[in-house]
Design an enzyme around this catalytic site. Structure first.
Site, mmCIF file in Angstrom:
data_model
loop_
_atom_site.group_PDB
_atom_site.id
_atom_site.type_symbol
_atom_site.label_atom_id
_atom_site.label_comp_id
_atom_site.label_asym_id
_atom_site.label_seq_id
_atom_site.Cartn_x
_atom_site.Cartn_y
_atom_site.Cartn_z
ATOM 1 N N ASP A 1 34.051 -48.601 -40.864
ATOM 2 C CA ASP A 1 35.289 -49.376 -40.968
ATOM 3 C C ASP A 1 36.169 -49.065 -39.757
ATOM 4 O OD1 ASP A 1 35.688 -46.707 -42.060
ATOM 5 O OD2 ASP A 1 37.715 -47.375 -42.522
ATOM 6 N N HIS B 1 25.661 -47.553 -40.961
ATOM 7 C CA HIS B 1 26.694 -48.502 -41.403
ATOM 8 C C HIS B 1 27.837 -48.568 -40.386
ATOM 9 C CE1 HIS B 1 28.915 -50.638 -44.587
ATOM 10 N NE2 HIS B 1 29.970 -49.897 -44.275
ATOM 11 N N ASP C 1 17.618 -45.389 -44.280
ATOM 12 C CA ASP C 1 18.199 -45.877 -43.034
ATOM 13 C C ASP C 1 18.472 -47.373 -43.144
ATOM 14 O OD1 ASP C 1 19.141 -45.997 -40.467
ATOM 15 O OD2 ASP C 1 17.153 -46.133 -39.545
ATOM 16 N N GLU D 1 26.345 -43.776 -43.255
ATOM 17 C CA GLU D 1 27.450 -44.210 -42.395
ATOM 18 C C GLU D 1 27.498 -43.298 -41.163
ATOM 19 O OE1 GLU D 1 30.980 -45.283 -44.530
ATOM 20 O OE2 GLU D 1 32.016 -45.926 -42.710
HETATM 21 O O1 9MR Z 1 33.665 -38.533 -45.598
HETATM 22 C C1 9MR Z 1 34.251 -39.029 -46.786
HETATM 23 C C2 9MR Z 1 33.590 -38.377 -47.970
HETATM 24 O O2 9MR Z 1 33.864 -36.999 -47.983
HETATM 25 C C3 9MR Z 1 34.063 -39.043 -49.260
HETATM 26 O O3 9MR Z 1 33.317 -38.525 -50.343
HETATM 27 C C4 9MR Z 1 33.886 -40.554 -49.163
HETATM 28 C C5 9MR Z 1 34.357 -41.298 -50.384
HETATM 29 O O4 9MR Z 1 35.707 -41.185 -50.571
HETATM 30 O O5 9MR Z 1 34.586 -41.048 -48.052
HETATM 31 C C6 9MR Z 1 34.127 -40.535 -46.832
HETATM 32 O O6 9MR Z 1 34.925 -41.046 -45.822
HETATM 33 C C7 9MR Z 1 34.814 -42.415 -45.519
HETATM 34 C C8 9MR Z 1 36.222 -42.962 -45.507
HETATM 35 O O7 9MR Z 1 36.739 -42.967 -46.808
HETATM 36 C C9 9MR Z 1 36.339 -44.328 -44.872
HETATM 37 N N1 9MR Z 1 35.686 -44.375 -43.591
HETATM 38 C C10 9MR Z 1 34.316 -43.939 -43.618
HETATM 39 C C11 9MR Z 1 34.196 -42.526 -44.116
HETATM 40 C C12 9MR Z 1 32.751 -42.029 -44.063
HETATM 41 O O8 9MR Z 1 31.938 -42.588 -45.021
#
Ligand code: 9MR
Length: 622
Positions: A206, A538, A586, A595
């Site tokens: 994002d 992602h 993947d 991601e």
């Molecule tokens: O890295 C974050 C992880 O620790 C959390 O469990 C997860 C769900 O809340 O979110 C991850 O962070 C994401 C963020 O919320 C939005 N941008 C992408 C991040 C990586 O997936």
């Protein structure tokens, strides 16, 4: 710690993920998942698992073979032309709990002949090819840092630096819909003015920008550089002016600091200005009002951007990183250093005055939540950085009276030494390595704490048949597990820097082996490194798997890695019943396992620099 993940919105934008198997690696011969009788069928290639990039000439060289055999097997190391160069027998290791595979390990550390295209052969099965050399980690130093340039907001990504298919117009700048990030309103009720919060790095797949996650990421980049100042023999040259892929060549400032500055300038813009309510605090985040479609190139994002309420955690992230940038930029840009220090102090004072402004972990429409109810670790981190930079007693007192001080489990949680939600360890590592005004006894105690934490992670690596320094709670791998492995490796590497003990060094290198292919899936999690590397992570621009006109993730991008939680529809469908270290696919829409983000590439960059130094060091000693 934080509440349950609510990031399902990350996937919004209504799209159909490509059919499984339509993209990615073709079928591999001998692809069978041993021991996965109850789990999903996964393509894991050869059962002989090695670091698919290679091994340092004078470092440990181990691997793992998945087999139903319980008696030792014979292994042969073959050169690229097929000739046998070394032989030995494997060591049975029983069933590995992280994969439920029966495995054996092999060790060819005694081989120190440099070369490319080596393979390990066991029972008629051949590993992926690998090198033995001193400089195998050198390219990763640049590529892991290039990730940050490529994800910059507010600046065009230059063809001359990244090559044609990765070039793109500036995202969220003045020309963008709604003026991008140059003129951003708050969410209703949060503030009645607009701010210029341009610049910085996009968080991940994002295009949100979150002070909390930006904080740990830029801190780790700055620490990667700071290590070269505090560790004897550490080489700053590969991070220097003209060395990395950034546009700021020739300004006399090390390139890694140029990259860090791009984020620091953004973080500072997130501070509530003087004269406004809550002045000195930092807005928690800025992102789209609603989730954008997938894919979306940053300059084509039509959503309104919004600032979310200031939080104590974000403010302390700003205080800690600005205090660190104050000391690091002093020799290069004293004015910026002074401004950093001013920001750090005002942020600290604001956080002390507003210690309970907690960002909700439910606020995940249009962006991630990054909610974190416990900010004692952020207070500890900020106090540590301010104390190191200023030597002021007030910060020393804060540190020493913190319940975290001296508590190894609180400073370096078992699952992940540091993370965006748990930052005290960043302060502890800096207190251990950077000159400061703690007494000799206090300093020695801090170092002991780092070493005790490293002992735990080293023991975990030694216990694991895959050598991974990671033992999450109940054995369940978490979202971003690869970054957790890397953060534990940062503590191990620091312990090695402090003591010179090879036990810590070896655990770091075994961690690299795990990340680069010596793992239950035979998967290299770093794009472009190894024969079977992740390349469909992602990301809204690097979305080749969905739109072939768009590029794959750039070389050196780290996938989040196995996540037992299966927190997205693709993972839920494809990975049901998976063993913890095998909950990975993947696929571009499997965002809870695949991601990419700044706070995962940051420890990869730190460790690459350490490992690259190591290669040179060990070669010099022979
Ligand atoms: O890295 C974050 C992880 O620790 C959390 O469990 C997860 C769900 O809340 O979110 C991850 O962070 C994401 C963020 O919320 C939005 N941008 C992408 C991040 C990586 O997936």
């Amino acid at each position: 710690m934080v509440g349950a993940a609510v990031a399902a919105g990350l996937a919004l934008g209504a799209l159909t993920a490509p059919a499984a198997g339509a993209v990615g690696h073709g079928p591999l011969s001998g692809a069978k998942t041993a021991g996965a009788k109850t789990g999903p069928k996964l393509d894991t290639g050869s059962p002989v698992r090695v670091n698919q990039v290679g091994y340092l000439t004078h470092g440990p060289k181990q691997g793992t073979v998945v087999t139903s055999a319980t008696k030792p097997l014979k292994w042969t190391l073959r050169a690229a032309d097929g000739t046998a160069r070394a032989r030995g027998t494997t060591t049975p290791a029983g069933v590995d709990p992280s994969s439920r595979q029966n495995v054996q390990t092999f060790d060819f550390s005694k081989v120190t002949a440099k070369g490319k295209g080596y393979t390990i052969n066991i029972d008629g099965k051949q590993s992926e090819p690998f090198s033995i050399d001193d400089n195998i980690y050198s390219p990763l130093v640049r590529d892991s840092l290039e990730y940050f340039y490529q994800n910059r907001s507010g600046i065009k990504i230059d063809t001359d630096i990244v090559g044609g298919k990765y070039a793109r117009p500036a995202g969220h700048d003045k020309a963008a819909p709604h003026g991008g990030d140059t003129n951003v309103p708050c969410q209703t009720g949060v503030c009645d003015y607009r701010r210029n919060v341009s610049g910085g790095w996009y968080d991940a797949g994002d295009q949100g920008k979150y002070v909390v996650n930006g904080g740990i990421s830029v801190a780790q980049l700055m620490s990667e550089f700071e290590r070269t100042k505090t560790t004897k023999g550490a080489d700053a040259k590969p991070l220097g002016d003209g060395k990395l892929r950034v546009p700021e060549h020739g300004n006399g400032i090390p390139d890694i600091l140029d990259e860090a500055r791009w984020e620091m300038d953004f973080l500072m813009r997130m501070q509530v200005p003087k004269g406004k309510p809550l002045a000195g605090m930092a807005f928690h985040k800025v992102h789209d009002k609603e989730w954008t479609g997938f894919p979306t190139r940053p300059d084509q994002d039509k959503q309104q951007r919004e600032l979310h309420a200031p939080s104590t955690a974000a403010t302390l992230n700003l205080a800690a990183t600005a205090a660190q940038s104050a000391r690091l930029f002093k020799p290069y840009d004293p004015q910026f250093a002074a401004r950093s220090l001013h920001v750090a102090k005002t942020a600290w004072a604001a956080a002390k005055a507003n210690p309970n402004m907690i960002a909700s972990d439910q606020d995940s429409t249009g962006g991630g939540a990054y909610g974190d109810a416990n900010v004692s670790d952020e207070f500890y981190w900020a106090a540590a950085e301010l104390f190191i930079t200023t030597g002021d007693n007030a910060y020393r007192t804060e540190l020493l009276k913190s319940p975290l001080h001296g508590d190894v489990n609180a400073l370096f949680p078992r699952t992940s030494a540091v993370s965006w939600a748990s930052t005290a360890g960043l302060g502890q590592l800096d207190l251990a390595t950077v000159d400061n005004k703690l007494t000799a006894k206090q300093r020695a105690d801090v170092r002991k704490t780092v070493i005790r934490a490293a002992d735990r992670y080293a023991a975990e690596s030694e216990k694991s048949a895959y050598g991974v320094p990671y033992a999450p709670k109940d054995g369940k791998y978490e979202w971003g597990s690869n970054s957790q492995v890397l953060n534990n490796m940062v503590v191990l590497a620091t312990a090695h820097d402090l003591t010179g003990k090879t036990r810590y060094r070896d655990a770091v290198l075994r961690g690299m082996d795990y990340l680069l292919g010596a793992n239950p899936l035979n998967q290299s999690y770093v794009t472009g490194y190894g024969e079977r590397s992740s390349h469909n992570q992602h990301h809204r621009f690097w979305a080749h798997q969905i739109d072939p006109k768009l590029p794959h993730p750039a070389r050196g991008s780290l996938a989040g890695g196995p996540n037992s939680g299966l927190e997205d529809p693709v993972a839920q469908k494809k990975l049901k019943g998976c063993a913890p270290a095998m909950c990975y696919t993947d696929n571009i829409m499997a965002f809870s396992t695949n991601e990419i983000t700044i706070n995962w590439n940051a420890p990869l960059a730190w460790i690459s620099s350490y490992a690259n130094n190591l290669g040179k060091d060990m070669a010099a000693r022979g």
